[in-house]
Each structure stands twice: as C-alpha cells, then as structure tokens.
Design an enzyme around this catalytic site. Structure first.
Site, short mmCIF file in Angstrom:
data_model
loop_
_atom_site.label_atom_id
_atom_site.label_comp_id
_atom_site.label_asym_id
_atom_site.label_seq_id
_atom_site.Cartn_x
_atom_site.Cartn_y
_atom_site.Cartn_z
N ARG A 1 0.78 30.96 41.07
CA ARG A 1 1.37 31.12 39.94
C ARG A 1 1.44 29.39 39.15
NH1 ARG A 1 6.98 31.83 42.01
NH2 ARG A 1 6.13 30.60 43.52
N GLN B 1 14.41 4.06 31.02
CA GLN B 1 13.56 4.34 29.57
C GLN B 1 12.31 5.45 30.23
OE1 GLN B 1 12.71 1.32 26.81
NE2 GLN B 1 10.85 2.20 26.29
N ARG C 1 -5.29 0.26 27.63
CA ARG C 1 -4.02 -0.33 27.40
C ARG C 1 -3.58 -1.30 28.35
NH1 ARG C 1 -1.98 2.89 23.34
NH2 ARG C 1 -2.78 4.91 22.90
N HIS D 1 -0.11 -5.60 30.02
CA HIS D 1 1.42 -6.01 29.39
C HIS D 1 2.22 -6.42 30.73
CE1 HIS D 1 -0.21 -2.94 26.39
NE2 HIS D 1 -0.51 -4.20 25.93
N LYS E 1 7.86 -0.28 36.53
CA LYS E 1 7.41 0.95 36.10
C LYS E 1 6.78 1.85 37.23
CE LYS E 1 5.57 -1.29 31.97
NZ LYS E 1 4.39 -1.68 31.25
N TYR F 1 5.26 7.07 32.00
CA TYR F 1 6.01 6.13 32.80
C TYR F 1 7.48 6.04 32.65
CZ TYR F 1 4.34 3.31 28.93
OH TYR F 1 3.98 2.68 27.22
N LYS G 1 -3.74 -5.92 19.52
CA LYS G 1 -2.79 -6.87 20.51
C LYS G 1 -3.61 -7.10 21.66
CE LYS G 1 0.62 -4.83 22.61
NZ LYS G 1 1.70 -4.20 23.02
N ASP G 2 -4.12 -6.05 22.03
CA ASP G 2 -5.00 -6.15 23.52
C ASP G 2 -6.15 -7.24 23.41
OD1 ASP G 2 -2.73 -4.82 24.80
OD2 ASP G 2 -3.91 -2.88 24.73
#
Length: 185
Positions: A23, A46, A58, A61, A70, A130, A165-166
C-alpha cells in the site's frame, strides 16, 4: 532509526525506520524525544519546502548572527546535499561533507547552526523539505561561493543553474571574524 556521524562534528545523517507494504509506507520524519536521544536536541520554528529542476544549485547559505540549524530531506527526486563548516576556530573549518538524499532512500541530513548549507538537484526535479531552528532573517544571511576552490566541493554537476544571489557568493577567506559563528566544543 539509524544515526550516522559525519566527519563534521554535529552534522548527522539519519536513516529513519520505514514501514512499508504493497500500500505504500509510513515513517516518522521528526520525533523530538527520539532525535534528542540521538544528539539532535533542538526545537524547530520554521518549515520550508522548495521544488527545483535538474542541475539547480541552491546555496551555500548560512545566517549569522541568528544562525539556523536545519533538518533536511527530499520528498521526491534526488539531490546532493552539502554542509560546510564556517565556525571560527573549528578543527574542521572550511571542510565539507555531503550526502545523496532522495525520495527513495528517505535519508535525512541534520546541519547544525554554524554551517553553510546547499544542494544540487541530480534528478529531473526534486521536492526538498527542511525544518529550521530559527526564523529566516534576510539581514543575517550570507552566501558562500558554491565553487570556492579552497573548499573544493565535488558537486557532480558541470553547469549548475544558480540564482543571482548565489552567483555573487563570496570566498570563505573574504569573511571577517565578525561575520562568522564561533566554534564552541
């Protein structure tokens, strides 16, 4: 659940216990008591979800002050997830570790406060989840250059897709002491 320590103190790979049959499957993706017993005694405030296409990178950071820990996982698809130690005076400062996370292997990666974090998508698409220990604070965010030669991350991707930004990330050597968290044993 199985917890695997990485070469970077505090970064852990978690292999949750998965119960499956014809299942589908069931697994706990967070249990505060069970994770605290495994050395991840944090409170998350968060939850974030992102979707990305193949070769999207990504990161890397980190927030300082107001650092975020995280707990990351992939719901569908596959990524190479990476953490870099950016804690001043850490014995592993500037070192990285990575793990392949996928909807299939259901592994999780805990990246504690004091580390830069990023990932690259290896599959056609990936849904990335995350949990964060602190709220996002854009005024505290820093971007470490994804291909800093002093760190030498093997991303397994020759031409990553990066945000503006990256693309403007900085070499680790250009950060002042005031911009970096401090290692506390």
């Amino acid at each position: 659940m199985k917890v695997i320590d990485t070469p970077l103190l505090g970064c852990k790979i978690i292999e949750p216990q998965v119960f499956g049959d014809e299942r589908g499957f069931f697994m706990e993706n967070w249990n505060r008591q069970r994770y605290a017993e495994a050395g991840i005694d944090v409170g998350f405030v968060q939850s974030n979800l992102s979707s990305s296409a193949k070769d999207v990178l990504r990161g890397l950071h980190f927030q300082y002050p107001n650092p975020q820990g995280k707990l990351v996982s992939v719901l569908s698809g596959e990524v190479l997830d990476v953490a870099v130690d950016v804690r001043k005076n850490s014995p592993t400062f500037g070192s990285w570790t990575g793990v392949v996370l996928s909807g299939e292997n259901k592994k999780q990666f805990y990246v504690p406060e004091g580390f830069a974090h990023g990932f690259v998508v290896l599959s056609d698409t990936a849904m990335f989840s995350y949990l964060c220990t602190r709220l996002y604070a854009p005024e505290c965010e820093h971007s470490l250059l994804w291909n800093d030669p002093a760190i030498g991350i093997d991303w397994s991707c020759d031409a990553p897709q990066l945000s503006a930004k990256d693309q403007q990330g900085r070499l680790l050597s250009t950060f002042s002491d005031a911009e970096l968290p401090v290692f506390t044993p």
